[in-house]
Design a protein around this motif. Structure first.
Motif, PDB file in Angstrom:
ATOM      1  N   LYS A  80      -0.512   3.470  -3.247  1.00 33.62           N
ATOM      2  CA  LYS A  80      -1.467   2.595  -3.461  1.00 33.62           C
ATOM      3  C   LYS A  80      -1.543   2.642  -4.887  1.00 33.62           C
ATOM      4  CE  LYS A  80      -4.026   3.276   0.957  1.00 33.62           C
ATOM      5  NZ  LYS A  80      -5.364   3.816   1.553  1.00 33.62           N
ATOM      6  N   GLN A  81      -0.324   2.565  -5.663  1.00 35.55           N
ATOM      7  CA  GLN A  81      -0.500   2.391  -7.110  1.00 35.55           C
ATOM      8  C   GLN A  81      -0.651   0.979  -7.534  1.00 35.55           C
ATOM      9  OE1 GLN A  81       1.905   4.983  -9.655  1.00 35.55           O
ATOM     10  NE2 GLN A  81       3.066   5.553  -7.927  1.00 35.55           N
ATOM     11  N   THR A  82      -1.119   0.699  -8.654  1.00 33.39           N
ATOM     12  CA  THR A  82      -1.093  -0.495  -9.358  1.00 33.39           C
ATOM     13  C   THR A  82      -0.727  -0.348 -10.473  1.00 33.39           C
ATOM     14  OG1 THR A  82      -2.930  -1.467  -8.146  1.00 33.39           O
ATOM     15  CG2 THR A  82      -2.275  -2.578 -10.021  1.00 33.39           C
ATOM     16  N   TYR A  83       0.496  -1.159 -11.215  1.00 36.87           N
ATOM     17  CA  TYR A  83       1.059  -1.055 -12.626  1.00 36.87           C
ATOM     18  C   TYR A  83       0.757  -2.281 -13.315  1.00 36.87           C
ATOM     19  CZ  TYR A  83       4.293   0.641 -16.025  1.00 36.87           C
ATOM     20  OH  TYR A  83       4.794   0.901 -17.250  1.00 36.87           O
ATOM     21  N   ASN A  84       0.195  -2.187 -14.425  1.00 34.62           N
ATOM     22  CA  ASN A  84      -0.174  -3.348 -15.323  1.00 34.62           C
ATOM     23  C   ASN A  84       0.450  -3.719 -16.383  1.00 34.62           C
ATOM     24  OD1 ASN A  84      -2.755  -3.562 -13.441  1.00 34.62           O
ATOM     25  ND2 ASN A  84      -3.622  -1.819 -14.552  1.00 34.62           N
ATOM     26  N   PRO A 132       5.060 -12.159  -7.443  1.00 32.70           N
ATOM     27  CA  PRO A 132       4.759 -10.977  -6.663  1.00 32.70           C
ATOM     28  C   PRO A 132       5.927 -10.010  -6.689  1.00 32.70           C
ATOM     29  CG  PRO A 132       4.380 -12.799  -5.340  1.00 32.70           C
ATOM     30  CD  PRO A 132       5.230 -13.358  -6.503  1.00 32.70           C
ATOM     31  N   TYR A 133       5.573  -8.677  -6.869  1.00 34.02           N
ATOM     32  CA  TYR A 133       6.554  -7.634  -7.103  1.00 34.02           C
ATOM     33  C   TYR A 133       6.118  -6.249  -6.638  1.00 34.02           C
ATOM     34  CZ  TYR A 133      10.317  -5.782 -10.700  1.00 34.02           C
ATOM     35  OH  TYR A 133      11.382  -5.372 -11.190  1.00 34.02           O
ATOM     36  N   LEU A 134       6.791  -5.745  -5.704  1.00 38.20           N
ATOM     37  CA  LEU A 134       6.287  -4.466  -5.178  1.00 38.20           C
ATOM     38  C   LEU A 134       7.673  -3.499  -5.167  1.00 38.20           C
ATOM     39  CD1 LEU A 134       4.907  -5.807  -1.742  1.00 38.20           C
ATOM     40  CD2 LEU A 134       3.452  -5.250  -3.912  1.00 38.20           C
ATOM     41  N   ILE A 135       7.554  -2.169  -5.168  1.00 37.36           N
ATOM     42  CA  ILE A 135       8.401  -0.986  -5.318  1.00 37.36           C
ATOM     43  C   ILE A 135       7.647  -0.167  -4.393  1.00 37.36           C
ATOM     44  CG2 ILE A 135       9.561   0.568  -6.269  1.00 37.36           C
ATOM     45  CD1 ILE A 135      10.166  -1.085  -8.734  1.00 37.36           C
ATOM     46  N   SER A 136       8.546   0.206  -3.458  1.00 37.27           N
ATOM     47  CA  SER A 136       8.043   1.580  -2.422  1.00 37.27           C
ATOM     48  C   SER A 136       9.253   2.504  -2.383  1.00 37.27           C
ATOM     49  CB  SER A 136       7.629   1.088  -1.160  1.00 37.27           C
ATOM     50  OG  SER A 136       7.281   2.179  -0.399  1.00 37.27           O
ATOM     51  N   TRP A 137       8.981   3.886  -2.467  1.00 43.50           N
ATOM     52  CA  TRP A 137       9.875   4.991  -2.416  1.00 43.50           C
ATOM     53  C   TRP A 137       9.096   6.036  -2.056  1.00 43.50           C
ATOM     54  CZ3 TRP A 137      13.879   6.775  -6.648  1.00 43.50           C
ATOM     55  CH2 TRP A 137      14.880   7.511  -6.038  1.00 43.50           C
ATOM     56  N   PRO A 138       8.642   6.207  -0.774  1.00 45.03           N
ATOM     57  CA  PRO A 138       7.872   7.467  -0.439  1.00 45.03           C
ATOM     58  C   PRO A 138       8.215   8.815  -0.824  1.00 45.03           C
ATOM     59  CG  PRO A 138       8.136   5.721   1.455  1.00 45.03           C
ATOM     60  CD  PRO A 138       9.135   5.318   0.363  1.00 45.03           C
ATOM     61  N   ALA A 139       9.583   8.853  -0.939  1.00 44.98           N
ATOM     62  CA  ALA A 139       9.958  10.396  -1.430  1.00 44.98           C
ATOM     63  C   ALA A 139       9.840  10.646  -2.925  1.00 44.98           C
ATOM     64  CB  ALA A 139      11.649  10.378  -1.176  1.00 44.98           C
ATOM     65  N   GLN A 140       9.399   9.568  -3.770  1.00 45.87           N
ATOM     66  CA  GLN A 140       9.247   9.602  -5.218  1.00 45.87           C
ATOM     67  C   GLN A 140       8.184   9.002  -5.561  1.00 45.87           C
ATOM     68  OE1 GLN A 140      11.529  11.285  -7.137  1.00 45.87           O
ATOM     69  NE2 GLN A 140      12.873  12.120  -5.484  1.00 45.87           N
ATOM     70  N   LYS A 142       0.842  -1.011   0.005  1.00 43.68           N
ATOM     71  CA  LYS A 142       0.123  -0.054  -0.084  1.00 43.68           C
ATOM     72  C   LYS A 142       0.722   1.229  -0.069  1.00 43.68           C
ATOM     73  CE  LYS A 142      -3.775  -2.287   2.542  1.00 43.68           C
ATOM     74  NZ  LYS A 142      -4.559  -2.268   3.732  1.00 43.68           N
ATOM     75  N   SER A 143       2.188   1.319   0.355  1.00 46.53           N
ATOM     76  CA  SER A 143       2.913   2.480   0.501  1.00 46.53           C
ATOM     77  C   SER A 143       3.589   2.558  -0.732  1.00 46.53           C
ATOM     78  CB  SER A 143       4.105   2.190   1.407  1.00 46.53           C
ATOM     79  OG  SER A 143       5.035   1.126   1.113  1.00 46.53           O
ATOM     80  N   GLY A 144       3.536   1.884  -1.887  1.00 43.02           N
ATOM     81  CA  GLY A 144       4.063   2.441  -3.330  1.00 43.02           C
ATOM     82  C   GLY A 144       3.055   1.492  -4.276  1.00 43.02           C
ATOM     83  N   VAL A 145       3.941   0.701  -5.091  1.00 43.59           N
ATOM     84  CA  VAL A 145       3.369   0.240  -6.647  1.00 43.59           C
ATOM     85  C   VAL A 145       3.403  -1.271  -6.277  1.00 43.59           C
ATOM     86  CG1 VAL A 145       3.847   0.142  -8.916  1.00 43.59           C
ATOM     87  CG2 VAL A 145       4.583   2.151  -7.678  1.00 43.59           C
ATOM     88  N   MET A 146       2.344  -1.729  -6.665  1.00 41.59           N
ATOM     89  CA  MET A 146       2.327  -3.185  -6.902  1.00 41.59           C
ATOM     90  C   MET A 146       1.886  -3.482  -8.346  1.00 41.59           C
ATOM     91  SD  MET A 146      -0.496  -5.897  -4.950  1.00 41.59           S
ATOM     92  CE  MET A 146      -1.929  -5.187  -5.654  1.00 41.59           C
ATOM     93  N   PHE A 147       2.818  -4.590  -8.704  1.00 41.58           N
ATOM     94  CA  PHE A 147       2.858  -5.000 -10.236  1.00 41.58           C
ATOM     95  C   PHE A 147       1.807  -6.052 -10.439  1.00 41.58           C
ATOM     96  CE2 PHE A 147       6.575  -2.551  -9.255  1.00 41.58           C
ATOM     97  CZ  PHE A 147       6.890  -1.729 -10.495  1.00 41.58           C
ATOM     98  N   THR A 148       0.949  -5.848 -11.547  1.00 38.89           N
ATOM     99  CA  THR A 148       0.103  -7.227 -11.664  1.00 38.89           C
ATOM    100  C   THR A 148       0.909  -8.073 -12.647  1.00 38.89           C
ATOM    101  OG1 THR A 148      -0.834  -5.958 -13.428  1.00 38.89           O
ATOM    102  CG2 THR A 148      -1.800  -5.890 -11.233  1.00 38.89           C
ATOM    103  N   GLN A 149       1.963  -7.670 -13.229  1.00 39.94           N
ATOM    104  CA  GLN A 149       2.790  -8.457 -14.344  1.00 39.94           C
ATOM    105  C   GLN A 149       4.242  -8.453 -13.859  1.00 39.94           C
ATOM    106  OE1 GLN A 149       0.794  -8.920 -18.414  1.00 39.94           O
ATOM    107  NE2 GLN A 149      -0.222  -7.084 -17.779  1.00 39.94           N
TER     108      GLN A 149
END
Length: 458
Positions: free
Chosen positions: A322-326, A310-318, A59-66
């Motif tokens: 709560k993004q989802t990248y498809n 599963p693949y997540l990236i979080s970098w609050p400064a940048q 929830k703090s960054g980007v979750m990749f669906t692929q």
């Protein structure tokens, strides 16, 4: 006198600008797990596997669906990630496990590993002033010349091989299973290995909190052997067998990740730390009870269940939360993403196959990061172009899938789309012409490459 003052002022300004540039470099934490099932995390939709720490990270960054790996087995997948290059480009096509030999029929033993002329993430980030540490499973070569401390990492605590017990050995079965601190200092862990690796990573972060650091936390969980603590097993009375074991091991894994992430918060490092969580290949469902559904396939094959993770990236400064990248991304992208984030010049990476993901995640580039992705192990291979995917086998006709409408790869469209099959075969052949021959292969004279189970777990 005025000239001296001017030089002093210039020196102070130059030093200040360097310090400012260094202070803006993010810390980088890569959490890399082993043999996790695609569906075995809360953020992936599981209502059975409680993973609150990783759900919070998602929830703090980007979750990749692929999110994809470059190989469906441990060693080659790690070789691709750590170099940012398709591992077949330097012959690391097969897993480096016992039973392989070189082209001249010499048994290789410990000599299989990441070629020493390949640069790693550690090498690149050290060159940008980072302190680098590696904790956990290495599996990129047992010989001393392949050791993490000789491949760009200042610190190492882990084991050189592909698996080991989660508890201290009374009698160590093989040298590559020994826990090692630095180079050549072997010591068995005092506690559950998943917890110990988190402890070591936390100590590294604390010791280097005032300078940019890169921590590669390579858990062996949830790879076999299936070993969990009694306390964690007791949390799943409704389960039994492998499924109970993997649930307990995943609970411990999430707890360990949470402790590391909490340390970032405690030290005030959370905002400017780039955190990635991902997996080395799909779950081997029959070995560790993992679940990849709705994906077909498992570790060791090129169906989505073997290569999508599963693949997540979080970098609050940048990055916004709560993004989802498809669009499809790859673990090949981590090295260039880290290097660019650390202030590196992308022109330094002419032979890297991955891309810097940040412009895509920040909305500066709306194209796909990759129009085409490839996989290969022996004669078996796969290519994805856009949303079409071709799988080539050694013992039966190729299969063609249109993934947006068939994520489970149930509907083979090859016979209905012969032109698309030919187009993708051509792409695959052209890519293969750029590769090096495998550095090792199975010693059996007649290898059946499809011995890995093709069960689809529909």
């Amino acid at each position: 006198m005025m000239k001296s003052v001017g030089l002093l002022v210039f020196a102070l300004l130059w030093t200040g600008s360097c310090l400012q540039a260094q202070s803006n470099q993010p810390n980088i934490l890569l959490i890399f797990i082993d043999d996790g099932g695609n569906a075995d995390f809360g953020f992936q939709g599981s209502d059975l596997m409680p993973t609150p720490a990783l759900d919070k990270l998602a929830k703090s960054g980007v979750m990749f669906t692929q999110g994809y790996v470059s190989a469906s087995v441990c060693g080659p997948s790690r070789a691709g990630l750590i170099t940012g290059r398709y591992q077949q480009r330097f012959g690391y096509e097969e897993n480096n496990v016992p039973g392989y030999m070189s082209e001249n029929s010499k048994l290789l033993g410990d000599e299989m590993g990441l070629p020493v002329d390949e640069k790693t993430i550690g090498n690149y980030l050290k060159g940008l002033g980072y302190k680098t540490g590696y904790y956990g499973k290495w599996h990129l070569g047992d010989a001393d010349k392949y050791h993490p401390t000789k491949r760009g990492f200042d610190e190492f605590y882990g084991f050189r091989g592909g698996d080991r017990s989660y508890f201290a050995y009374e009698q160590i079965p093989h040298d590559d299973k020994k826990m090692e601190r630095g180079f050549g200092q072997f010591e068995e862990p005092e506690g559950y290995v998943t917890d110990v690796l988190a402890d070591e990573t936390i100590a590294f972060i604390e010791n280097n909190k005032n300078e940019p650091w890169f921590a590669f936390l390579a858990f062996n969980a949830v790879h076999t052997p299936m070993e969990a603590t009694e306390e964690d097993l007791a949390q799943f009375p409704q389960l039994s067998g492998l499924r109970k074991e993997v649930a307990a091991m995943t609970l411990a894994l999430d707890r360990a990740c949470g402790r590391v992430l909490d340390k970032l918060d405690e030290l005030g490092l959370d905002k400017n730390t780039l955190v990635v969580f991902t997996n080395d290949n799909g779950g081997p469902t029959d070995k560790n009870g993992s679940v990849n559904l709705p994906l077909s396939g498992t570790k060791s094959n090129h169906l989505e269940g073997g290569i999508r993770v599963p693949y997540l990236i979080s970098w609050p400064a940048q990055l916004k939360k709560k993004q989802t990248y498809n669009y499809p991304v790859s673990t090949l992208d981590l090295l260039p993403t880290f290097y660019a984030a650390a202030g590196g010049d992308m022109s330094d990476l002419p032979s890297v196959d991955g891309v810097d993901l940040m412009p895509y995640l920040q909305g500066k580039n709306e194209d796909r990061p990759h129009e085409t992705l490839f996989w290969k192990k022996g004669p078996r291979a796969a290519v994805r172009q856009g949303d079409w995917k071709l799988i080539r086998y050694s013992d039966r006709p190729a299969e063609l899938y249109y993934l947006p409408e068939d994520i489970s790869e149930h509907n083979n469209l090859a016979s209905q789309n012969l032109e698309k099959v030919q187009e993708l075969f051509t792409l695959l052949y052209e890519w293969e012409l750029t590769l090096e021959p495998p550095l090792w292969h199975l010693k059996r004279k007649f290898e059946k490459y499809d011995i890995d189970r093709m069960d689809r777990y529909r």
